[in-house]
Design a protein around this motif. Structure first.
Motif, short mmCIF file in Angstrom:
data_model
loop_
_atom_site.label_atom_id
_atom_site.label_comp_id
_atom_site.label_asym_id
_atom_site.label_seq_id
_atom_site.Cartn_x
_atom_site.Cartn_y
_atom_site.Cartn_z
N LEU A 1 0.81 -1.21 0.00
CA LEU A 1 0.00 0.00 0.00
C LEU A 1 0.84 1.25 0.00
O LEU A 1 0.41 2.29 -0.47
N ALA A 2 2.07 1.16 0.52
CA ALA A 2 2.92 2.35 0.58
C ALA A 2 3.53 2.70 -0.77
O ALA A 2 4.22 3.69 -0.90
N GLY A 3 3.29 1.89 -1.78
CA GLY A 3 3.96 2.08 -3.07
C GLY A 3 3.69 3.40 -3.74
O GLY A 3 4.53 3.88 -4.47
N SER A 4 2.55 4.03 -3.51
CA SER A 4 2.22 5.26 -4.23
C SER A 4 2.74 6.51 -3.55
O SER A 4 2.52 7.60 -4.03
N GLY B 1 7.12 -4.35 -3.76
CA GLY B 1 6.85 -2.94 -3.49
C GLY B 1 6.70 -2.20 -4.80
O GLY B 1 7.33 -2.54 -5.80
N ALA B 2 5.84 -1.18 -4.84
CA ALA B 2 5.60 -0.40 -6.05
C ALA B 2 5.82 1.08 -5.77
O ALA B 2 5.29 1.61 -4.79
N VAL B 3 6.62 1.74 -6.60
CA VAL B 3 6.98 3.14 -6.40
C VAL B 3 6.88 3.89 -7.73
O VAL B 3 6.87 3.27 -8.79
N ARG C 1 4.20 3.04 -10.39
CA ARG C 1 4.29 2.37 -11.69
C ARG C 1 5.28 1.22 -11.69
O ARG C 1 5.11 0.24 -12.42
N LEU C 2 6.35 1.35 -10.92
CA LEU C 2 7.45 0.39 -10.96
C LEU C 2 7.35 -0.56 -9.77
O LEU C 2 7.46 -0.14 -8.62
N ALA C 3 7.13 -1.83 -10.05
CA ALA C 3 7.00 -2.84 -8.99
C ALA C 3 8.19 -3.79 -9.05
O ALA C 3 8.55 -4.30 -10.10
N VAL C 4 8.80 -4.02 -7.89
CA VAL C 4 9.92 -4.95 -7.76
C VAL C 4 9.60 -5.91 -6.62
O VAL C 4 9.13 -5.48 -5.56
N GLY C 5 9.83 -7.21 -6.84
CA GLY C 5 9.49 -8.15 -5.79
C GLY C 5 10.22 -9.47 -5.93
O GLY C 5 11.00 -9.69 -6.85
N LYS D 1 13.55 -16.06 -6.81
CA LYS D 1 13.66 -15.26 -8.02
C LYS D 1 13.12 -13.86 -7.78
O LYS D 1 12.35 -13.64 -6.84
N TRP D 2 13.47 -12.94 -8.66
CA TRP D 2 13.05 -11.55 -8.56
C TRP D 2 12.36 -11.13 -9.86
O TRP D 2 12.71 -11.60 -10.94
N PHE D 3 11.37 -10.25 -9.74
CA PHE D 3 10.66 -9.78 -10.92
C PHE D 3 10.52 -8.27 -10.91
O PHE D 3 10.69 -7.61 -9.87
N LEU D 4 10.20 -7.71 -12.07
CA LEU D 4 10.03 -6.27 -12.22
C LEU D 4 8.91 -6.01 -13.22
O LEU D 4 8.88 -6.61 -14.29
N CYS D 5 7.98 -5.13 -12.85
CA CYS D 5 6.89 -4.73 -13.74
C CYS D 5 6.83 -3.21 -13.81
O CYS D 5 7.05 -2.53 -12.80
N LEU D 6 6.53 -2.69 -14.99
CA LEU D 6 6.37 -1.25 -15.16
C LEU D 6 5.01 -0.97 -15.79
O LEU D 6 4.71 -1.43 -16.89
N ALA D 7 4.18 -0.22 -15.06
CA ALA D 7 2.85 0.15 -15.56
C ALA D 7 2.97 1.33 -16.52
O ALA D 7 3.93 2.10 -16.47
#
Length: 251
Positions: free
Chosen positions: A50-53, A182-184, A196-200, A232-238
């Motif tokens: 929830l703190a990502g924004s 986390g998303a920042v 927009r940017l999520a790393v986990g 493993k680690w992943f990355l997503c960009l909205a």
């Protein structure tokens, strides 16, 4: 000595042994403490997402019910072989957004075994630019603790923006469809806007992670193994104006 003699001696020894009452209440209390810790981990992980924004740096928490595996005691003896002064580095993703290049990197720092090693590691971390962002509270706080940073490099910036960090004695073990992320916002330190940017992190068995935007769109990322870190680690960009709402292992 015959078998009969041995049997008599064993019988005499057994008669002298007093068996006490099992510490039932202590066992129950320990179980309650473990359940409380797991509930706290769930709450902390929820806060992380929830703190990502907000644009703040995030501390990646443990997963509920996770077993711990030690990362400190075993391994090579020299600090160089343990990556105390030079971390293991893995690129998690890169691209271009609105004409500006970006990349995200994971660095894993081995656990120092004394204060002298910790002081050297703290200085090395400053050399990576982490002094301008997030550092543990002094060298003493690094002894026997592994540290990692996921960092965002924008354009030609020398110093990274730390997205997610943690300093701990043992890794949380992830399994099955566990996800911690986390998303920042994609921007410099203090940037505001949607996350927009999520790393986990996910289990080593995960093959695909689906990230869903707040407005309903989604993308699928193929998680990668990182040097020095389990799972493993992943990355997503909205897209621009969107934020990552959820992340789930779909395969």
């Amino acid at each position: 000595m015959t078998q009969t003699d041995i049997a008599l001696l064993l019988a005499d020894a057994a008669d002298e042994v007093e068996i006490g009452i099992a510490p039932v209440q202590a066992v129950i209390r320990a179980g309650r403490r473990r359940r409380t810790a797991r509930r706290w981990a769930v709450a902390a992980a929820t806060t992380l997402v929830l703190a990502g924004s907000t644009g703040a740096t995030l501390a990646l928490t443990g997963l509920p019910g996770a077993d711990r595996q030690t990362h400190v005691a075993a391994g090579p003896s020299t600090p160089e072989a343990r990556h105390v002064y030079r971390p293991q580095r893995t690129s998690l993703g890169s691209g271009t957004d609105q004409g500006r290049d970006w990349r995200v990197e994971l660095t894993v720092w081995g656990a120092p075994r004394d204060r002298a090693e910790a002081a050297g590691q703290l200085e090395a971390m400053r050399g990576f630019g982490f002094a301008q962002t997030v550092l543990p509270p002094g060298a003493a706080g690094l002894v026997n603790r592994t540290s990692y940073y996921t960092s965002l490099y924008l354009g030609g910036d020398r110093h990274p923006r730390v997205l997610v960090f943690d300093t701990f004695e043992e890794w949380d073990r992830v399994s099955g469809r566990d996800v911690s992320f986390g998303a920042v916002p994609l921007g410099k330190e203090g940037a505001t806007g949607p996350g927009r940017l999520a790393v986990g992190r996910v289990a080593a068995t995960a093959q695909q992670v689906k990230c869903t935007w707040k407005e309903g769109g989604s993308t699928v990322d193929l998680p990668v193994r990182a040097a020095g870190a389990p799972g493993k680690w992943f990355l997503c960009l909205a897209p621009e104006g969107e934020g990552v709402k959820t992340a789930e292992v779909i395969q």
